[in-house]
Each structure stands twice: as C-alpha cells, then as structure tokens.
Design an enzyme around this catalytic site. Structure first.
Site, PDB file in Angstrom:
ATOM      1  N   ASP A  68       0.870  -1.162   0.000  1.00 47.53           N
ATOM      2  CA  ASP A  68       0.000   0.000   0.000  1.00 47.53           C
ATOM      3  C   ASP A  68       0.914   1.221   0.000  1.00 47.53           C
ATOM      4  OD1 ASP A  68      -2.291   1.600   0.258  1.00 47.53           O
ATOM      5  OD2 ASP A  68      -2.137   1.583   2.441  1.00 47.53           O
ATOM      6  N   ASP A  78      -0.075   4.911   1.485  1.00 49.38           N
ATOM      7  CA  ASP A  78      -0.200   5.734   2.688  1.00 49.38           C
ATOM      8  C   ASP A  78       0.054   4.924   3.948  1.00 49.38           C
ATOM      9  OD1 ASP A  78      -1.109   8.275   1.437  1.00 49.38           O
ATOM     10  OD2 ASP A  78      -2.805   7.033   0.822  1.00 49.38           O
TER      11      ASP A  78
END
Length: 545
Positions: free
Chosen positions: A100, A102
């Site tokens: 991912d 963030d």
C-alpha cells in the site's frame, strides 16, 4: 502485549512471599487436630487481628520480591524495530512483494491530521451549516487511538475487547467520560451483542457500531467528539445519526475533493516524513531479484510526487506494477472494473489492457484481472498495508496471499513498555492479582477489609497502566486483561506485523518468522497448585486469553 522481561519477573517475583505463605499455613496446621475442621486451601494463624497483620506481611514480602527483580528486567527489553509473527512464515518462500502507499511506503507528519481535522470542520460549517462556534475546537493528537468503536445511535466512543466487552472507563460522550454505572445501564451490562457490532470491514451496520481502523480516522473520531461536546454543552437538541453521517461525509470530502492531496503536494516537506530507509528496503528486495508492486487508493500525481520525494525520480523502475485509485477493498471483490492506463500527463487512456507493463501506471481494475495478467498467486506473494480490513482481510481469507501489517503505533508502545515505571507497575500488578486470587478464601471481616484495599489498589494501578499509553483509551492492543478487538483482527488477518517497513532491513530475505507459543488457560495449573517460583500469573497468559 507482554515483554519477555516483565514475564520473567511474573514468573519469579513474589516466590519468597508465596513460600512464606505456605510455611505459615503449615505452622497453623500443626496446632489443629487431625480430626478437627479444616479451612479451604490454607488458614493463617491466630485471630482476626493477627490475620490482618499476616496478610500485610505477605503483601510487603511480595512487593520486596518484585522490586528486587526490576534491575535485572531492565537488561532484557523489547526491540521496537522487531517484526512479530502471528503465523509461521519464511521469506525464502516469498517471490513477490506488494505494498500500500499511505502509512506503508510513506509516513506523514503530525501536521496532516490537523489539516484533515480543520478542513473537515470547515466543511461542516460551510456546507452542512453547522454552528460557526465549533471552529474554536482544535485537533488534539492525544485524544483518540485507532480501533475504537463508535455507537452511532448513542453518540459514544469506546474501546471494546476481543470478546465484545466494553472496557469501562473508556466510554466517551463528547470529550467527557461516561460513568461506569451509566454505561452498564445503557448496554444492560458491558457486553455488546454481535448484531450490534460493525460489519466485516468495520463499517456501521444499520446505524449501530462503527469501528475506526484507519490511521486517517483519528481526526474523524476527534471531530465527532468535539461537535458532540459542543451540542451537549450548549443544550442543543440533535440527531446523533445525522451528526455521524455529516462528519463522515466531511472527512470523505477532504480526500475525494483533493483538499488533502493539494495541501501535501504544495508543501511536501511539511507533511511527508522523509525516510531513506524506504528506498533501502525496496533496493534490498530488488537486489535479491524480488518482484514488487504497488496498489493504492491514492491518485497518480499525488503518489508520484510523494515517491519522488522519499525514493527518487526513478521510483517506478523498482516496481513491476503500479495501480492507483484502486478503491480497496472493492478492488479485491468487484470483478467488473477493468484497468485503465494513465499516461505521463495523468490522462486516462481507453486502450484495452492485455498486460501490466513495468514503468506504467494503471488505475482501478480488480484483483481477479490482476491475477490473470500477472499470474502472481498464493503464498509466494506478501502484501503490506496499514488497514487491517481494506488492505489485508480479503487477501488472506480469499486469495491465500501472505500479509504484513504496518502498525506505526507499535514502536511508541514498545518504548513505553521498556520504561522502568511501566515494568515496575505491571510486575507489581501481576503479583498483587496473584495475592488476591490466593487470599480470597479468607472470609472473615478483617481479611475482607484488607482484600478490599488490595482491590482498590489494583483498580488504581490498572488506570495508571492505561494512562502510560493514552489517558482516555490506553493501549491499542489490550484492555485491562484481554486483547482488544483491534488486536483480534490483527491476529486473524496479518501473518506478521511491525512498526514500519524499515524493520525488514534487520532480517535476511530468507528469514523464517516463528510465532511464540503462549500457554492456554487450561494448560496451566491453578494458583494453589503451582510450585512457589511459578505462582505469579504470566503476562503472556493474559495475552493468550
């Protein structure tokens, strides 16, 4: 969670006190006839006043034993940069690493949550017509923790353990704690029935409970609490369901309207924590021939600028596939959305995608098409993310990928657990709990008065222990004695977990992670049956429970 050091103390501290207790019982027994009545387990000698003195002697001896062990415990502390395992997993089996964006590849400064809070608060005022006076509330980074539940109907925020029990003292209406008696009356006890809990992804199910699992949800919880506080303090009648929806929509709009993205791009040094270790992790994996991909819900230009800042302008050369605006968790379940290529100017192309090419950026899509185009299936894939539901749950349950959770709060909690004050407090709390369990057989009035004092001290110490982490809600990972609901989901959906990706630099690419075997409750003897050196409850036992 438990440190090995404090666990060692729990094994040995108070052994002398327990031995003294045993010897005292034997002394008392010598004065009684073999045919005379006996008391349960053991009985201290003498009358009630003697019993009071006897109990306090045992108390002081146990405390001395605990204190003497603290210096040695301080030499055996936890490593905040370690990786912890829920399932056995060997990195030698991992060929493909996914990430991912963030709070996985990139971390943000404390300024970001203030930005989100202020922007959502202004949207409430300007677009939802909320009172302008709520602008006086500012973001408090020390108010909420992740994993809390919010009762939409009752407008209360709370911490719930792995067994659906509310931790009393952690229920907040607005910015004020709700008294235990009121909580028990509201819920007819402290248990929340399954049908009232949030759905699989933590969302509110039928306007009941919502669980906040995302790091971005910290300003949302704080804003909810602040607006509730304003309405309550000013005796304004309002519908809690509407408030919840309005705050949720405002927080969402901070993202979807690009407010957050534009602010970060305009002042990237203020909001993004620069970390050379992110590049070092990716370079290490690339040097060992590992394939890598990125799947994020963030937009293309935002990701590009951030990755250029923390990794370098050649960041795409490290990834075999890059997918933006994936709309997880829908990405893992919706088979209908095809991929679209994004050109260098951020324009979406209409070309049909037959192959996911290195160096290109793709938007939307779905995991089933991803698997078809890449062939990356099963346990040879390890995906890292910070959101236990949106990032990890479907991958481990439906697709057999291995998963790694990034829990930034872990590092600060471990550092707290390594402090002498915490170790002293928890070691004594465990010892005192053991004394209470053993001595509860004494039912005379003097003994019961002593036990009541011990219980009060134990309650106060539990509150103190909670305050080491967060004054309102305590640790992310545990309630007084049980794992939190957050930890329960983390244990279910993450094979390994760590504070940041940089922890990977401490391990070889063929390292095998082994989960620690913790005893189950039925695998341990009762307090009265344990040998003297082992008659203190283990901290790991509480975690296993």
């Amino acid at each position: 969670m438990a440190t090995a050091a404090v666990t060692a103390a729990a094994r040995g501290a108070g052994a002398r006190a327990v031995t003294a207790l045993r010897d005292g019982c034997r002394t008392a027994a010598r004065g009684r006839s073999r045919t005379g009545p006996t008391r349960p387990l053991c009985t201290a000698p003498g009358t009630a006043p003697d019993m009071k003195r006897y109990l306090w002697e045992r108390y002081r001896e146990a405390k001395r034993s605990t204190e003497e062990l603290v210096p040695s415990i301080m030499n055996n502390l936890l490593n905040p940069d370690a990786i912890f395992s829920n399932n056995e997993m060997s990195l030698s089996d991992i060929e493909i690493y996914g990430f991912d964006y963030d709070y996985t590849l990139v971390f943000y400064s404390k300024h970001l949550h203030t930005l989100i809070f202020n922007a959502a608060r202004d949207l409430l005022i300007n677009e939802h017509r909320y009172p302008v006076e709520i602008r006086k509330y500012e973001y408090d980074p020390n108010f909420a923790i992740r994993g809390l539940h919010y009762d939409v109907q009752r407008a209360v925020l709370m911490k719930i353990d792995a067994f659906h029990y509310i931790q009393l003292g952690t229920v907040y209406r607005g910015l004020s704690v709700v008294p235990d008696e009121e909580v028990i009356e509201m819920y007819e006890g402290s248990h929340v029935p399954l049908e009232q809990m949030s759905d699989f992804y933590g969302k509110s199910s039928g306007n009941t409970m919502k669980q906040f699992m995302d790091i971005f949800s910290l300003p949302e919880m704080t804003l909810l609490s602040c607006v509730n506080e304003y309405f309550l303090k000013n005796n304004i009648d309002y519908e809690p369901v509407h408030l919840y929806k309005d705050v949720k929509d405002s927080i969402r709009d901070v993202h979807t309207k690009g407010i957050m993205y534009r602010a970060i791009e305009a002042d990237i040094e203020k909001y993004i924590c620069y970390a050379e270790q992110t590049r070092a992790v990716l370079a290490k994996l690339a040097d060992h021939g590992k394939k890598m991909f990125l799947i994020t819900n963030s937009p293309s230009s935002f990701v590009d600028k951030g990755m250029r800042y923390i990794v370098g302008k050649d960041w795409r050369d490290l990834f075999d596939v890059v997918i933006v605006q994936a709309e997880k968790p829908n990405f893992f379940n919706d088979k209908r959305r095809p991929f679209r290529k994004v050109n260098e100017k951020g324009v979406l192309l209409w070309d049909k995608i037959y192959k996911l090419q290195k160096g290109q950026i793709y938007k939307q899509g779905n995991l089933y098409e991803f698997l078809k185009l890449t062939g990356w299936r099963g346990s040879k894939v390890l995906y890292f993310g910070d959101h236990i539901y949106s990032d990890l749950a479907d991958l481990t349950l439906k697709h057999g990928w291995r998963t790694g959770a990034i829990i930034p709060e872990l590092r600060s909690e471990l550092k707290t657990m390594n402090t002498e004050q915490y170790i002293q407090t928890v070691a004594w709390l465990q010892t005192l709990t053991g004394l209470l369990e053993q001595m509860q057989v004494h039912r005379d009035a003097e003994s019961q008065l002593v036990l009541q004092e011990w219980k009060k001290e134990r309650k106060d110490m539990r509150e103190m222990t909670k305050g080491f982490f967060n004054a309102q809600f305590g640790s992310l990972f545990r309630t007084d004695q049980n794992p939190t609901y957050f930890l329960r989901r983390l244990s279910r959906f993450a094979d390994i977990y760590m504070a940041s990706l940089s922890c990977l630099l401490n391990y070889d690419v063929s390292h095998t992670f082994y989960p620690r075997r913790t005893p189950l409750q039925h695998e341990l003897p009762a307090w009265s049956d344990r040998p003297p050196a082992a008659r203190l409850p283990l901290l790991q036992e509480a975690q296993a429970k």
